[in-house]
Design a protein around this motif. Structure first.
Motif, PDB file in Angstrom:
ATOM      1  N   PHE A  81      -6.345  15.417 -24.588  1.00 31.51           N
ATOM      2  CA  PHE A  81      -7.202  15.673 -25.741  1.00 31.51           C
ATOM      3  C   PHE A  81      -8.105  16.846 -25.395  1.00 31.51           C
ATOM      4  O   PHE A  81      -8.983  16.734 -24.533  1.00 31.51           O
ATOM      5  N   ASP A  82      -7.912  17.968 -26.057  1.00 29.86           N
ATOM      6  CA  ASP A  82      -8.713  19.154 -25.767  1.00 29.86           C
ATOM      7  C   ASP A  82     -10.078  19.040 -26.440  1.00 29.86           C
ATOM      8  O   ASP A  82     -10.293  18.228 -27.362  1.00 29.86           O
ATOM      9  N   THR A  83     -10.996  19.860 -25.991  1.00 28.24           N
ATOM     10  CA  THR A  83     -12.366  19.813 -26.508  1.00 28.24           C
ATOM     11  C   THR A  83     -12.470  20.275 -27.956  1.00 28.24           C
ATOM     12  O   THR A  83     -13.468  19.995 -28.621  1.00 28.24           O
ATOM     13  N   ASP A  84     -11.436  20.971 -28.463  1.00 21.02           N
ATOM     14  CA  ASP A  84     -11.462  21.412 -29.860  1.00 21.02           C
ATOM     15  C   ASP A  84     -10.820  20.399 -30.802  1.00 21.02           C
ATOM     16  O   ASP A  84     -10.640  20.681 -31.996  1.00 21.02           O
ATOM     17  N   GLY A  85     -10.466  19.215 -30.297  1.00 20.09           N
ATOM     18  CA  GLY A  85      -9.908  18.168 -31.126  1.00 20.09           C
ATOM     19  C   GLY A  85      -8.393  18.133 -31.177  1.00 20.09           C
ATOM     20  O   GLY A  85      -7.816  17.183 -31.716  1.00 20.09           O
ATOM     21  N   ARG A  86      -7.738  19.138 -30.621  1.00 20.10           N
ATOM     22  CA  ARG A  86      -6.284  19.150 -30.633  1.00 20.10           C
ATOM     23  C   ARG A  86      -5.754  18.314 -29.462  1.00 20.10           C
ATOM     24  O   ARG A  86      -6.444  18.119 -28.449  1.00 20.10           O
ATOM     25  N   VAL A  87      -4.528  17.814 -29.580  1.00 19.10           N
ATOM     26  CA  VAL A  87      -3.969  16.908 -28.589  1.00 19.10           C
ATOM     27  C   VAL A  87      -2.561  17.366 -28.215  1.00 19.10           C
ATOM     28  O   VAL A  87      -1.797  17.820 -29.068  1.00 19.10           O
ATOM     29  N   TYR A  88      -2.225  17.241 -26.933  1.00 20.43           N
ATOM     30  CA  TYR A  88      -0.969  17.785 -26.411  1.00 20.43           C
ATOM     31  C   TYR A  88      -0.329  16.811 -25.419  1.00 20.43           C
ATOM     32  O   TYR A  88      -1.004  15.960 -24.820  1.00 20.43           O
ATOM     33  N   LEU A  89       0.980  16.978 -25.246  1.00 22.16           N
ATOM     34  CA  LEU A  89       1.709  16.405 -24.122  1.00 22.16           C
ATOM     35  C   LEU A  89       2.086  17.536 -23.190  1.00 22.16           C
ATOM     36  O   LEU A  89       2.638  18.558 -23.629  1.00 22.16           O
ATOM     37  N   ILE A  90       1.801  17.355 -21.904  1.00 24.91           N
ATOM     38  CA  ILE A  90       2.205  18.316 -20.881  1.00 24.91           C
ATOM     39  C   ILE A  90       3.284  17.633 -20.048  1.00 24.91           C
ATOM     40  O   ILE A  90       3.069  16.563 -19.494  1.00 24.91           O
ATOM     41  N   ASN A  91       4.475  18.212 -19.995  1.00 29.22           N
ATOM     42  CA  ASN A  91       5.544  17.541 -19.263  1.00 29.22           C
ATOM     43  C   ASN A  91       6.364  18.509 -18.432  1.00 29.22           C
ATOM     44  O   ASN A  91       6.218  19.724 -18.531  1.00 29.22           O
ATOM     45  N   GLY A  92       7.240  17.915 -17.592  1.00 36.26           N
ATOM     46  CA  GLY A  92       7.932  18.620 -16.518  1.00 36.26           C
ATOM     47  C   GLY A  92       8.516  19.941 -16.904  1.00 36.26           C
ATOM     48  O   GLY A  92       9.213  20.082 -17.899  1.00 36.26           O
ATOM     49  N   GLY A  93       8.189  20.908 -16.081  1.00 41.35           N
ATOM     50  CA  GLY A  93       8.850  22.195 -16.299  1.00 41.35           C
ATOM     51  C   GLY A  93       8.079  23.465 -16.089  1.00 41.35           C
ATOM     52  O   GLY A  93       8.488  24.271 -15.322  1.00 41.35           O
ATOM     53  N   CYS A  94       7.044  23.796 -16.816  1.00 38.53           N
ATOM     54  CA  CYS A  94       6.056  22.913 -17.445  1.00 38.53           C
ATOM     55  C   CYS A  94       5.948  23.287 -18.929  1.00 38.53           C
ATOM     56  O   CYS A  94       5.781  24.462 -19.268  1.00 38.53           O
ATOM     57  N   ASN A  95       6.052  22.273 -19.795  1.00 35.00           N
ATOM     58  CA  ASN A  95       6.047  22.479 -21.232  1.00 35.00           C
ATOM     59  C   ASN A  95       4.811  21.848 -21.854  1.00 35.00           C
ATOM     60  O   ASN A  95       4.319  20.833 -21.373  1.00 35.00           O
ATOM     61  N   VAL A  96       4.356  22.458 -22.950  1.00 36.90           N
ATOM     62  CA  VAL A  96       3.269  21.889 -23.724  1.00 36.90           C
ATOM     63  C   VAL A  96       3.764  21.665 -25.152  1.00 36.90           C
ATOM     64  O   VAL A  96       4.399  22.530 -25.749  1.00 36.90           O
ATOM     65  N   THR A  97       3.521  20.458 -25.663  1.00 39.92           N
ATOM     66  CA  THR A  97       3.917  20.095 -27.019  1.00 39.92           C
ATOM     67  C   THR A  97       2.706  19.536 -27.735  1.00 39.92           C
ATOM     68  O   THR A  97       2.104  18.551 -27.275  1.00 39.92           O
ATOM     69  N   GLU A  98       2.333  20.155 -28.850  1.00 41.44           N
ATOM     70  CA  GLU A  98       1.183  19.681 -29.606  1.00 41.44           C
ATOM     71  C   GLU A  98       1.576  18.503 -30.482  1.00 41.44           C
ATOM     72  O   GLU A  98       2.637  18.491 -31.110  1.00 41.44           O
ATOM     73  N   LEU A  99       0.704  17.490 -30.522  1.00 39.32           N
ATOM     74  CA  LEU A  99       0.933  16.289 -31.308  1.00 39.32           C
ATOM     75  C   LEU A  99      -0.056  16.196 -32.461  1.00 39.32           C
ATOM     76  O   LEU A  99      -1.087  16.880 -32.483  1.00 39.32           O
ATOM     77  N   THR A 100       0.271  15.346 -33.406  1.00 43.42           N
ATOM     78  CA  THR A 100      -0.677  15.027 -34.466  1.00 43.42           C
ATOM     79  C   THR A 100      -1.841  14.237 -33.876  1.00 43.42           C
ATOM     80  O   THR A 100      -1.761  13.714 -32.751  1.00 43.42           O
TER      81      THR A 100
END
Length: 536
Positions: free
Chosen positions: A180-199
């Protein structure tokens, strides 16, 4: 949706679990403790299999989530006041079965040990535990299901009350960490390294959100963890060291989530790896684990020394885990997960137990014979395919467990007893061979020894030496004088085979057609020693 019901039939019971444990008879034996009682602790903080640690702090309490692989209930969560003394306080789900978030019968059959299928090396991998705006979020990925799940619980931590949802729009996200970032957005960080934004509810991939590879961490980018401090995003992971099987811990940092990133090694200490820097407001502590052979992967605690804005692990940032160090806080006394159980609580067993897969709740009870665990009989070709095998962790450096078994109702073809349980298991049990009951010690390598049973009430014991990687087997007719039986089991652990350590396991199954028999267990007792004569 996960019902507020445990695989132990009644999850509401665990609201009074602490009182139940306190009421257990005086034979309750303490396991290894890390707390040295003088303001210091020794590593490991638990000498048992609690891997892939994800640790947070909410108020004054720390919470830790760990992998559970095939064992049910799944995704254990422990609590502590000092990062040293831990107790089990919840499980995020009680089973994985047909209809849960689109799980089909073909996949669910493996969780139910149907048709020769199993999920011993699959299931719940590398969870992430976070707390945001009054809600706990526990995420994990399952390679066999090809899905990543989020389990949520609002309010106080405790048993029950979790929801269970597959994250829509994403498949298997390897060793992912929720952020959960400080700006209210939320992400998954997973192997590789990849970032995927979630609702914002973490239940689906956000349309037109960030979804990209942010740097190349290689194919062995395990144990991903992310946090933010002093304007830097930090991503931690465990790659292989120079192409060898040994692991190191690296930290990547950037002023922007999407990079560019720079990196450094923060831990290079043998089999210690997969660091989680604890989000407690200061980020001055780290939980990690060590691959420790038969006992499994054991959690350790280390200080974090900030050097040039890098979270270096160890005293003065030396990149090593200390053997003894000062506790983070005073805490509230010696705590540890439970061990003994006298099965006196009707409708459930205590929280240290997990079934090997989804239990068949029609085939076990603590109510039909109060004060006893009754395991009813189902067909299985061998122990690994037997349902309702009830397990708890073998503990190091040594530990023993024994049971009192009533074998009166063990029918021909049936076998019931106590195992040092793993892919390469051994057990001591009562087996009914065409009407003749025998005590049998068996190792999966094929070695077997047996003697005729002379009394239907018998005590069975497993003694495990986690340094020597061996288990020995004993029986008794009075619970005091023990007779060894059979050969020593070499507890051969290869983490990629099951990803978990050895366990004590109570079991009952039949290789015949008659499933009317049952086995009654009066209690399970634990000791941190392997004395051959007595356990007290």
């Amino acid at each position: 949706m996960l019902k507020k019901k445990f695989s132990f039939k009644k999850l509401g019971f665990i609201a009074i679990l602490a009182c139940t444990i306190m009421a257990v008879k005086p034979y309750l034996a303490k396991a290894y403790t890390s707390d040295l009682g003088n303001g210091t602790y020794q590593n490991p903080v638990m000498y048992a299999d609690y891997p892939d640690n994800s640790v947070i702090k909410v108020g004054s309490t720390y919470y830790m989530a760990c992998s559970s692989i095939s064992y049910m209930p799944g995704l254990p969560i422990l609590k502590s006041q000092d990062l040293v003394n831990w107790e089990i306080c919840s499980y995020a789900f009680d089973r994985i079965d047909t209809g849960m978030s689109g799980i089909d019968k073909t996949h669910a059959d493996a969780y139910n040990l149907v048709g020769g299928k199993n999920v011993y090396a699959n299931g719940c991998w590398a969870p992430s535990l976070k707390y945001h705006n009054g809600t706990f979020y526990a995420t994990f990925a399952s390679l066999d299901l090809g899905k990543t799940f989020v389990c949520t619980k609002t309010g106080d931590m405790g048993f029950g009350g979790w929801t269970f949802t597959a994250i829509s729009g994403i498949g298997y996200a390897h060793d992912a960490d929720l952020f959960f970032d400080t700006d209210g957005r939320v992400y998954l960080i997973n192997g590789g390294c990849n970032v995927t934004e979630l609702t914002s509810d973490c239940k689906s991939v956000k349309p037109r959100g960030i979804n990209q590879k942010i740097f190349d961490g290689g194919n062995t980018h395990d144990g991903n963890r992310i946090f933010k401090k002093n304007g830097y995003y930090y991503i931690l992971s465990t790659p292989q060291k120079d192409g060898s099987s040994q692991r190191i811990e690296k930290a990547w940092r950037s002023r922007s989530l999407t990079g560019p990133y720079e990196q450094t090694i923060i831990l290079d200490d043998g089999a210690n790896h997969q660091v989680c820097v604890v989000d407690d407001g200061s980020y001055n502590w780290a939980m990690l684990f060590e691959d420790k052979g038969a006992v499994g992967r054991i959690p350790k605690l280390a200080p974090v020394t900030w050097i040039n804005n890098w979270p270096m692990i160890g005293i003065n940032g030396v990149g090593k885990v200390p053997l003894i160090y000062n506790k983070p806080s005073a805490g509230n006394g010696i705590k540890s997960p439970g061990t003994d159980d006298d099965f006196s609580a009707q409708g459930y067993v205590l929280s240290q137990w997990q079934w090997n897969h989804n239990p068949d709740n029609s085939k076990w009870t603590t109510s039909e014979r109060p004060g006893w665990l009754r395991l009813k009989t189902s067909y299985a070709p061998d122990l690994l395919q037997a349902r309702n095998t009830l397990t708890q962790r073998i503990q190091g450096p040594t530990s023993s467990g024994y049971v009192k078994l009533d074998a009166t109702n063990i029918k021909p073809g049936q076998i019931a007893g106590l195992s040092a349980f793993h892919s390469k298991y051994g057990y001591i049990a009562v087996r009914n061979d065409n009407g003749t009951k025998k005590l049998v010690q068996y190792n999966v390598t094929g070695t077997e020894s047996s003697v005729n049973l002379i009394n239907n009430t018998v005590y069975l014991k497993v003694a495990a030496d986690c340094n020597a990687q061996t288990a020995k087997f004993y029986y008794s007719y009075n619970g005091n004088t023990w007779t060894p039986l059979g050969s020593t089991l070499k507890m051969d652990f290869f983490y990629k085979l099951w990803f978990v350590g050895y366990r004590f396991a109570l079991f009952n199954y039949t290789t015949a057609s008659d499933t009317s028999g049952y086995a009654d267990f009066d209690y399970f007792k634990f000791s941190p020693t392997i004395a051959g004569a007595k356990i007290h």
